[in-house]
Structures are given as C-alpha cells and as structure tokens.
Design an enzyme around this catalytic site. Structure first.
Site, mmCIF file in Angstrom:
data_model
loop_
_atom_site.group_PDB
_atom_site.id
_atom_site.type_symbol
_atom_site.label_atom_id
_atom_site.label_comp_id
_atom_site.label_asym_id
_atom_site.label_seq_id
_atom_site.Cartn_x
_atom_site.Cartn_y
_atom_site.Cartn_z
ATOM 1 N N SER A 176 0.862 -1.184 0.000
ATOM 2 C CA SER A 176 0.000 0.000 0.000
ATOM 3 C C SER A 176 0.893 1.227 0.000
ATOM 4 O O SER A 176 2.073 1.133 0.355
ATOM 5 C CB SER A 176 -0.848 -0.022 1.283
ATOM 6 O OG SER A 176 -1.502 1.203 1.487
ATOM 7 N N TYR A 208 -2.160 -1.739 10.466
ATOM 8 C CA TYR A 208 -2.143 -1.814 8.995
ATOM 9 C C TYR A 208 -0.808 -1.292 8.465
ATOM 10 O O TYR A 208 -0.184 -1.903 7.595
ATOM 11 C CB TYR A 208 -3.307 -0.977 8.450
ATOM 12 C CG TYR A 208 -3.516 -1.062 6.951
ATOM 13 C CD1 TYR A 208 -4.250 -2.104 6.389
ATOM 14 C CD2 TYR A 208 -2.985 -0.097 6.104
ATOM 15 C CE1 TYR A 208 -4.460 -2.170 5.017
ATOM 16 C CE2 TYR A 208 -3.184 -0.159 4.740
ATOM 17 C CZ TYR A 208 -3.922 -1.207 4.203
ATOM 18 O OH TYR A 208 -4.118 -1.267 2.835
HETATM 19 P P1 NAD Z 1 -11.477 -6.140 -0.201
HETATM 20 O O1 NAD Z 1 -12.053 -6.122 1.186
HETATM 21 O O2 NAD Z 1 -12.376 -6.007 -1.375
HETATM 22 O O3 NAD Z 1 -10.568 -7.426 -0.407
HETATM 23 C C1 NAD Z 1 -9.903 -8.085 0.621
HETATM 24 C C2 NAD Z 1 -9.886 -9.535 0.292
HETATM 25 O O4 NAD Z 1 -9.222 -10.253 1.345
HETATM 26 C C3 NAD Z 1 -11.304 -10.120 0.173
HETATM 27 O O5 NAD Z 1 -11.334 -11.034 -0.915
HETATM 28 C C4 NAD Z 1 -11.478 -10.843 1.491
HETATM 29 O O6 NAD Z 1 -12.389 -11.921 1.389
HETATM 30 C C5 NAD Z 1 -10.059 -11.321 1.708
HETATM 31 N N1 NAD Z 1 -9.795 -11.717 3.097
HETATM 32 C C6 NAD Z 1 -10.032 -11.021 4.230
HETATM 33 N N2 NAD Z 1 -9.698 -11.765 5.303
HETATM 34 C C7 NAD Z 1 -9.240 -12.942 4.832
HETATM 35 C C8 NAD Z 1 -8.763 -14.134 5.434
HETATM 36 N N3 NAD Z 1 -8.709 -14.272 6.769
HETATM 37 N N4 NAD Z 1 -8.392 -15.162 4.628
HETATM 38 C C9 NAD Z 1 -8.479 -15.066 3.277
HETATM 39 N N5 NAD Z 1 -8.923 -13.962 2.648
HETATM 40 C C10 NAD Z 1 -9.297 -12.921 3.423
HETATM 41 O O7 NAD Z 1 -10.379 -4.978 -0.202
HETATM 42 P P2 NAD Z 1 -9.367 -4.484 -1.343
HETATM 43 O O8 NAD Z 1 -9.461 -3.012 -1.297
HETATM 44 O O9 NAD Z 1 -9.551 -5.207 -2.609
HETATM 45 O O10 NAD Z 1 -7.952 -4.899 -0.681
HETATM 46 C C11 NAD Z 1 -7.091 -5.878 -1.222
HETATM 47 C C12 NAD Z 1 -5.657 -5.592 -0.788
HETATM 48 O O11 NAD Z 1 -5.258 -4.326 -1.313
HETATM 49 C C13 NAD Z 1 -5.482 -5.499 0.722
HETATM 50 O O12 NAD Z 1 -4.255 -6.092 1.104
HETATM 51 C C14 NAD Z 1 -5.449 -3.999 0.969
HETATM 52 O O13 NAD Z 1 -4.720 -3.667 2.127
HETATM 53 C C15 NAD Z 1 -4.732 -3.524 -0.280
HETATM 54 N N6 NAD Z 1 -4.951 -2.101 -0.606
HETATM 55 C C16 NAD Z 1 -6.209 -1.605 -0.877
HETATM 56 C C17 NAD Z 1 -6.361 -0.270 -1.201
HETATM 57 C C18 NAD Z 1 -7.715 0.338 -1.558
HETATM 58 O O14 NAD Z 1 -7.829 1.575 -1.669
HETATM 59 N N7 NAD Z 1 -8.757 -0.432 -1.780
HETATM 60 C C19 NAD Z 1 -5.245 0.566 -1.183
HETATM 61 C C20 NAD Z 1 -3.993 0.033 -0.885
HETATM 62 C C21 NAD Z 1 -3.862 -1.308 -0.595
#
Ligand code: NAD
Length: 257
Positions: free
Chosen positions: A139, A152
C-alpha cells in the site's frame, strides 16, 4: 503477453483488487486460483465465470489467511504455483492506546504473516519449475504513515521489508519478488462508503471523492483494479525479469508529496 501454462494463486480474491488481478492474470493466459476464507457457491461461481470468459482453468480454494497452516495448505492444494499474489488484507482504525489487541493480531496475521507462510510454501514449486514471481500487494501505507492505522501500517511496511528479503534470497534464480503499493483504489468496499459520506458532509459524489477520499492522492483519481492487475502482469513479463526487491507505486502521486 502470454502467461499460458503458468498457475497464479491470488490470496483474498473473491472481491476488489484480488479479483481484479485474477481477471488480468487470466486475460494474460494464466490459470488462476482464487481464495478467501468463505466457501459459498458465489465464490466458486467467480472462478467458473473467469474460466468461461477467458478459457483458462480457474478454481476457488477456501483457506483462512489468518492461519499459517491454512496459508501453506492453499499452495499445497493448488498443486503448483508459478505466480503468487499476496493480496488478502483487512483494516481497523483506532488510536494506538485504544487499538484492540485481537484486531492488531488479526491484521498482522492476515496482512503480513500470511505472505511469509505462502511464500515459504510456494518457493520450492517455483524452484522446481525454474521460474517464479512473488507479488505482494502492500500500500502507499507501506511507504508512508497516517494516524490511527498502526497495525495496517506496521503490516504493510513489514510486507515491503519481506519482499526485499525474499528478493535477495532468490536473486541468483529466475524468481523475483516485489511489492505493489496502491493508493486509493475504487473497490466495491470503497464505493459503498460514498453515499454515507455524501450524506454526512452534505456533499456531491464528486466532492466526496476529490475532497474527502482523495485528499492525499494528487491525481484526484482512484487507481483501478484493472491498472493493478496490469501492473502485476507486467511484473510477470520478461521486461521485468531484473525488477526485484522493489516497490511499484500505483498511487496517483501520493508518495511523491
Ligand atoms: P477487499 O475487502 O475487497 O478485499 C480483501 C480480500 O481479502 C477479500 O477477498 C477478502 O475476502 C479477503 N480476506 C479477508 N480476510 C481474509 C482471510 N482471513 N483469509 C483469506 N482472505 C481474506 O479490499 P481491497 O481493497 O480489494 O484490498 C485488497 C488488498 O489491497 C489489501 O491487502 C489492501 O490492504 C490492499 N490495498 C487496498 C487499497 C484500496 O484503496 N482499496 C489501497 C492500498 C492497498
């Protein structure tokens, strides 16, 4: 480019960025393994849809990324792993003196330790096949901090450090390890927060996006899951064979500030 014949495992991929990356991997020809901790018909339907629309083989495997043995078992059940995308992640926001210990432990386990376990289990497969890519979804918060997100930010900085170490341990092999650092990405989770924030601040959708959500993103545009998928596909290309142990920001200029 074609990733035909390669198997990509994407953790946390039944929604958001993980699912977007799975689609781009499949469009590039890789067989894909989707994952989350649930085991619903809709989870398996996502894999069927990818297989149907792209012609690759796609499966969904349930495994809870908060548990080390299940992380390792995911790789075992997949039967092979050429491309590992560590994407599963959760968030909790609280001041450090009020941060619940169980939330700290869960975030460190899912956002950081899972990548240690899956990487440890996947490297022997990559070495046997003589090629591998480990791509960790960190991130902008793997490079900078904000208040109230201690677990985080600690986990995401940890993921960047882990990526560098794996890169050094595999530097003499045709295996690379890098971290992608997204800024704000328009996922269904983020989209669902827009109506409430519009109401709370009595603002238009555009103002909420530009002046509330994207205050730290100079482009004032969200990154998209397709752009993140495209970046991951690029890291699997021959052009990226010497890119290892580094971070690629997809953040509209956030970390340039
Ligand atoms: P999201 O909530 O849509 O996706 C998260 C995924 O992780 C989901 O598929 C969820 O089912 C899965 N998950 C959660 N707990 C779990 C577990 N115990 N075992 C297996 N799977 C599990 O969110 P996202 O925004 O798509 O985030 C995905 C990644 O991207 C994360 O690591 C997040 O930190 C990172 N990220 C997101 C953003 C953003 O703005 N959306 C920015 C930077 C980084």
């Amino acid at each position: 480019m074609t990733l035909s014949g390669k198997t990509a495992i994407i953790t946390g991929s039944n929604s958001g960025i993980g699912l977007g990356i799975a689609w781009e991997m499949a469009r590039a020809g890789a067989d894909v393994v989707l994952n989350s901790f649930t085991d619903n018909p809709e989870d398996h339907a996502l894999a069927s849809e990818i297989a149907e629309k792209t012609g690759v083989s796609a499966r969904y495997i349930k495994a809870d990324m908060s548990k080390g043995d299940e992380c390792r078992d995911l790789i075992k059940q997949a039967g092979g792993c050429d491309i590992l995308i560590n994407n599963a992640g959760i968030q909790h926001v609280a001041a450090i003196d009020e941060f619940p210990t169980e939330k700290w432990d869960a975030i460190i386990a899912i956002n950081l330790s899972s990548a240690f376990h899956t990487t440890a289990a996947a490297l022997p497969h990559m070495r046997k096949r003589g090629w591998g890519r480990v791509i960790n979804i960190a991130s902008a918060h793997g490079l900078t901090a904000s208040p109230f997100k201690s677990a985080y930010i600690a986990a995401k900085h940890g993921v960047v450090g882990l990526s560098k170490t794996v890169a050094l341990e595999t530097a003499r092999e045709p295996i690379t390890c890098n971290a992608i650092c997204p800024g704000y990405v328009l996922t269904p989770l983020v989209e669902s927060q827009i109506p409430d924030t519009m109401q709370e601040y009595d603002m238009s959708r555009e103002d909420v996006i530009k002046n509330v959500m994207l205050t730290r993103q100079p482009s004032k545009e969200f990154a998209t899951v397709e752009q993140l998928g495209g970046t991951a596909v690029f890291l699997c290309s021959d052009a990226a064979a010497q890119i290892t142990g580094t971070t690629i920001s997809v953040d509209g200029g956030w970390t340039a500030l």
